[in-house]
Scaffold this motif. Structure first.
Motif, PDB file in Angstrom:
ATOM      1  N   GLY A   1       0.834  -1.205   0.000  1.00  0.00           N
ATOM      2  CA  GLY A   1       0.000   0.000   0.000  1.00  0.00           C
ATOM      3  C   GLY A   1       0.868   1.253   0.000  1.00  0.00           C
TER       4      GLY A   1
ATOM      5  N   SER B   1      -4.799  13.876   8.321  1.00  0.00           N
ATOM      6  CA  SER B   1      -4.908  13.769   6.866  1.00  0.00           C
ATOM      7  C   SER B   1      -4.781  12.290   6.516  1.00  0.00           C
ATOM      8  N   MET B   2      -5.849  11.685   5.959  1.00  0.00           N
ATOM      9  CA  MET B   2      -5.877  10.225   5.783  1.00  0.00           C
ATOM     10  C   MET B   2      -6.556   9.868   4.465  1.00  0.00           C
ATOM     11  N   GLY B   3      -6.500   8.582   4.116  1.00  0.00           N
ATOM     12  CA  GLY B   3      -7.200   8.093   2.935  1.00  0.00           C
ATOM     13  C   GLY B   3      -8.713   8.229   3.098  1.00  0.00           C
TER      14      GLY B   3
ATOM     15  N   THR C   1       3.960  -1.788  -3.259  1.00  0.00           N
ATOM     16  CA  THR C   1       2.734  -2.243  -3.932  1.00  0.00           C
ATOM     17  C   THR C   1       1.666  -1.159  -3.963  1.00  0.00           C
TER      18      THR C   1
ATOM     19  N   SER D   1      -1.896   6.951   1.968  1.00  0.00           N
ATOM     20  CA  SER D   1      -1.508   7.969   2.943  1.00  0.00           C
ATOM     21  C   SER D   1      -0.438   7.435   3.908  1.00  0.00           C
TER      22      SER D   1
ATOM     23  N   ALA E   1      -0.036  -1.534   4.844  1.00  0.00           N
ATOM     24  CA  ALA E   1      -0.841  -0.310   4.770  1.00  0.00           C
ATOM     25  C   ALA E   1      -1.782  -0.320   3.568  1.00  0.00           C
ATOM     26  N   ILE E   2      -2.238  -1.525   3.197  1.00  0.00           N
ATOM     27  CA  ILE E   2      -3.313  -1.614   2.196  1.00  0.00           C
ATOM     28  C   ILE E   2      -4.602  -1.293   2.927  1.00  0.00           C
TER      29      ILE E   2
ATOM     30  N   ASN F   1      -3.047  -1.749   8.587  1.00  0.00           N
ATOM     31  CA  ASN F   1      -4.254  -2.314   7.960  1.00  0.00           C
ATOM     32  C   ASN F   1      -5.152  -2.994   9.005  1.00  0.00           C
ATOM     33  N   LYS F   2      -5.963  -2.161   9.682  1.00  0.00           N
ATOM     34  CA  LYS F   2      -6.752  -2.681  10.807  1.00  0.00           C
ATOM     35  C   LYS F   2      -7.813  -3.683  10.366  1.00  0.00           C
ATOM     36  N   GLU F   3      -8.322  -3.539   9.106  1.00  0.00           N
ATOM     37  CA  GLU F   3      -9.412  -4.420   8.667  1.00  0.00           C
ATOM     38  C   GLU F   3      -8.987  -5.885   8.680  1.00  0.00           C
TER      39      GLU F   3
ATOM     40  N   ASP G   1      -1.466   2.045  13.899  1.00  0.00           N
ATOM     41  CA  ASP G   1      -2.612   2.903  14.180  1.00  0.00           C
ATOM     42  C   ASP G   1      -2.214   3.760  15.380  1.00  0.00           C
TER      43      ASP G   1
HETATM   44  P1  NDP Z   1      -5.262   4.970   1.277  1.00  0.00           P
HETATM   45  O1  NDP Z   1      -6.601   4.823   0.679  1.00  0.00           O
HETATM   46  O2  NDP Z   1      -4.621   6.292   1.310  1.00  0.00           O
HETATM   47  O3  NDP Z   1      -4.241   3.948   0.563  1.00  0.00           O
HETATM   48  C1  NDP Z   1      -4.576   2.603   0.404  1.00  0.00           C
HETATM   49  C2  NDP Z   1      -3.435   1.830  -0.241  1.00  0.00           C
HETATM   50  O4  NDP Z   1      -3.899   0.486  -0.501  1.00  0.00           O
HETATM   51  C3  NDP Z   1      -3.007   2.376  -1.605  1.00  0.00           C
HETATM   52  O5  NDP Z   1      -1.652   2.073  -1.818  1.00  0.00           O
HETATM   53  C4  NDP Z   1      -3.886   1.594  -2.582  1.00  0.00           C
HETATM   54  O6  NDP Z   1      -3.370   1.537  -3.899  1.00  0.00           O
HETATM   55  C5  NDP Z   1      -3.865   0.224  -1.923  1.00  0.00           C
HETATM   56  N1  NDP Z   1      -5.040  -0.566  -2.260  1.00  0.00           N
HETATM   57  C6  NDP Z   1      -6.346  -0.150  -2.329  1.00  0.00           C
HETATM   58  N2  NDP Z   1      -7.157  -1.163  -2.653  1.00  0.00           N
HETATM   59  C7  NDP Z   1      -6.372  -2.248  -2.821  1.00  0.00           C
HETATM   60  C8  NDP Z   1      -6.624  -3.595  -3.208  1.00  0.00           C
HETATM   61  N3  NDP Z   1      -7.860  -4.047  -3.481  1.00  0.00           N
HETATM   62  N4  NDP Z   1      -5.570  -4.447  -3.277  1.00  0.00           N
HETATM   63  C9  NDP Z   1      -4.315  -4.016  -3.015  1.00  0.00           C
HETATM   64  N5  NDP Z   1      -4.007  -2.753  -2.661  1.00  0.00           N
HETATM   65  C10 NDP Z   1      -5.024  -1.882  -2.561  1.00  0.00           C
HETATM   66  O7  NDP Z   1      -5.359   4.346   2.747  1.00  0.00           O
HETATM   67  P2  NDP Z   1      -4.648   4.839   4.089  1.00  0.00           P
HETATM   68  O8  NDP Z   1      -3.176   4.943   3.895  1.00  0.00           O
HETATM   69  O9  NDP Z   1      -5.407   5.959   4.668  1.00  0.00           O
HETATM   70  O10 NDP Z   1      -4.960   3.589   5.052  1.00  0.00           O
HETATM   71  C11 NDP Z   1      -4.314   2.339   4.883  1.00  0.00           C
HETATM   72  C12 NDP Z   1      -4.633   1.459   6.078  1.00  0.00           C
HETATM   73  O11 NDP Z   1      -4.080   2.047   7.245  1.00  0.00           O
HETATM   74  C13 NDP Z   1      -6.149   1.320   6.349  1.00  0.00           C
HETATM   75  O12 NDP Z   1      -6.390   0.052   6.850  1.00  0.00           O
HETATM   76  C14 NDP Z   1      -6.405   2.364   7.437  1.00  0.00           C
HETATM   77  O13 NDP Z   1      -7.493   2.022   8.259  1.00  0.00           O
HETATM   78  C15 NDP Z   1      -5.092   2.297   8.209  1.00  0.00           C
HETATM   79  N6  NDP Z   1      -4.760   3.524   8.906  1.00  0.00           N
HETATM   80  C16 NDP Z   1      -4.610   4.691   8.206  1.00  0.00           C
HETATM   81  C17 NDP Z   1      -4.290   5.873   8.859  1.00  0.00           C
HETATM   82  C18 NDP Z   1      -4.079   7.150   8.104  1.00  0.00           C
HETATM   83  O14 NDP Z   1      -3.697   8.143   8.718  1.00  0.00           O
HETATM   84  N7  NDP Z   1      -4.296   7.207   6.811  1.00  0.00           N
HETATM   85  C19 NDP Z   1      -4.148   5.905  10.319  1.00  0.00           C
HETATM   86  C20 NDP Z   1      -4.266   4.622  10.939  1.00  0.00           C
HETATM   87  C21 NDP Z   1      -4.576   3.471  10.254  1.00  0.00           C
HETATM   88  P3  NDP Z   1      -3.852   2.635  -5.014  1.00  0.00           P
HETATM   89  O15 NDP Z   1      -3.234   3.934  -4.595  1.00  0.00           O
HETATM   90  O16 NDP Z   1      -3.313   2.100  -6.283  1.00  0.00           O
HETATM   91  O17 NDP Z   1      -5.357   2.659  -4.967  1.00  0.00           O
END
Ligand code: NDP
Length: 387
Positions: A10, A202-204, A36, A14, A99-100, A123-125, A149
């Motif tokens: 990921g 600032s998050m996804g 990735t 973000s 971090a997917i 990736n908490k999910e 997290d």
């Molecule tokens: P984003 O939406 O910003 O990024 C997601 C990443 O996963 C991207 O690299 C994306 O690729 C990739 N991705 C999306 N769908 C798929 C798929 N089907 N298969 C493989 N890769 C995939 O997410 P965040 O960075 O915000 O969050 C990532 C994880 O971290 C989540 O589980 C979230 O809950 C957790 N989290 C996030 C925080 C934050 O501040 N953002 C804080 C704490 C936890 P592409 O860009 O090509 O779509």
């Protein structure tokens, strides 16, 4: 610190970008194995070339040609598809950032855990859907799982030097999201653009909507339940709008240890990247005098039913957290696509959970099967609700 190999699952998101930012500031210490993305070819290729990664992987196979072209002559290998993702995660990097977004992160995260090295988990999910199976895999492989997290990273830091059996209470703090003070009537009208605008972080897009419904805190409760085995009754949620205290641990002598910091994900990412050491970050130092005051309030489960649904799911155990997560992923996507209203997200989750009884999962294949059925049900419910 010696040079370590790192993989970022990921990398274009973000958290992935925050991780790359930190790695880029101290590039001599890290050798990037795999980066990735799903389909963001440009950002992935740019990062892979800049960080001289060995391998760049997109899961969307239709993007393979574009990725190969973007990487031509760079020395970075291109790969595509879900199997390539899992294989990339299993290359055995010393440190892997998971971090997917969504349950799509489960297979590669498990593959990384099975290598027995260090996995930093954002990736908490995946932990919500397969918590026990994942923690078993950690125990079997001897991997080190570091929570990223901000709340769980805070708890992990608060527990350093303490014993889990001495913990009397863990308090996860919650900002309350952008609609903390909204009435139900006001929430009914909110748009995706409003929901993704978090007041502090600032998050996804997906996690921003989860923060707005407070499902994020519900998922975090389940995450904490697996990471810190103190029992559900010792896990509490407290709304703290300034997001300065990231979580707290109370011990049985009534000492409470809290972790504080600016709301910048690079702080917990840096803590996991340098662990057990510390590294410098470009983040703002905490200025409590400028902040002036810290506020706290109890969460309102009537306006934020996702909190009630998540607690009930972890109490029910078995398949319930998988269904909760799958239905929520579908509902959030439908909301972001403008197909349903904001309040319908929790309604869909509740409806899908109530529809069927599932057997508890015993293997990862059971998790996939339950996840898939729950997604199909959620799509149906969302279509019924769509206007
Ligand atoms: P984003 O939406 O910003 O990024 C997601 C990443 O996963 C991207 O690299 C994306 O690729 C990739 N991705 C999306 N769908 C798929 C798929 N089907 N298969 C493989 N890769 C995939 O997410 P965040 O960075 O915000 O969050 C990532 C994880 O971290 C989540 O589980 C979230 O809950 C957790 N989290 C996030 C925080 C934050 O501040 N953002 C804080 C704490 C936890 P592409 O860009 O090509 O779509």
């Amino acid at each position: 610190m010696t040079c370590r190999t790192v993989t970022i699952l990921g990398a274009t998101g973000s958290v992935g970008q925050s991780t790359l930012d930190l790695i880029g500031r101290d590039a001599d210490r890290y050798e990037v194995l795999a980066l990735t993305a799903h389909n963001n070819v440009d950002a992935l290729a740019r990062a892979a070339i800049f960080h001289q990664a060995k391998l760049a992987i997109v899961t969307d196979e239709s993007c393979y040609g574009a990725l190969k072209e973007a990487l031509a002559g760079s020395g970075v290998e291109a790969a595509a598809g879900r199997e390539a993702l899992t294989a990339g995660a299993a290359l055995g990097a010393d440190w892997t950032m998971s971090a997917i977004v969504g349950c799509a992160g489960l297979a590669p995260t498990l593959a990384a855990i099975r290598q027995g090295r260090t996995v930093a988990l954002a990736n908490k999910e995946s932990l919500v859907s397969a918590g026990s199976l994942m923690m078993d895999a950690v125990a079997r492989s001897g991997a080190t799982l570091l929570p990223v997290d901000s709340e769980h990273n805070a708890i992990f830091q608060c527990l350093a030097g303490g014993r889990i059996e001495d913990v009397s209470r863990i308090t996860l703090t919650a900002s309350g999201g952008p609609f903390r003070t909204f009435s139900l009537e006001e929430m009914r009208q909110v748009t995706p653009a409003q929901a993704v605008r978090h007041p502090n972080w600032s998050m996804g897009a997906k996690i921003s909507v989860d923060s707005a419904t407070m499902m994020n805190k519900g998922l975090e409760l389940i995450e904490a339940y697996h990471l810190f085995p103190v029992g559900l009754e010792r896990l509490h949620i407290l709304v703290h709008p300034q997001s300065v205290i990231h979580s707290m641990v109370e011990f049985r002598d009534r000492s409470t240890i809290a972790q504080l910091g600016s709301p910048d994900m690079r702080i917990p990412v840096a803590s996991a990247l340098a662990w057990p050491e510390r590294m410098e970050t470009p983040c703002r130092p905490l200025d409590l005098a400028a902040i002036g005051r810290l506020d706290f309030e109890l969460p309102d489960v009537d306006r934020f039913p996702a909190l009630r649904l998540a607690r009930a799911a972890v109490e029910a155990g078995g398949a319930a957290p998988i269904v909760l997560n799958a239905a929520n992923e579908v509902a959030v996507a439908a909301f972001l696509a403008g197909q349903i209203g904001f309040l319908e997200i929790a309604m869909i989750v509740e409806d899908v959970i109530a529809r069927k009884a599932y057997d508890a999962p015993h293997a990862i294949e059971d998790v996939w099967a339950i996840d898939e059925t729950a997604r199909r049900d959620a799509v149906k419910v969302a279509e019924e609700m769509a206007v």
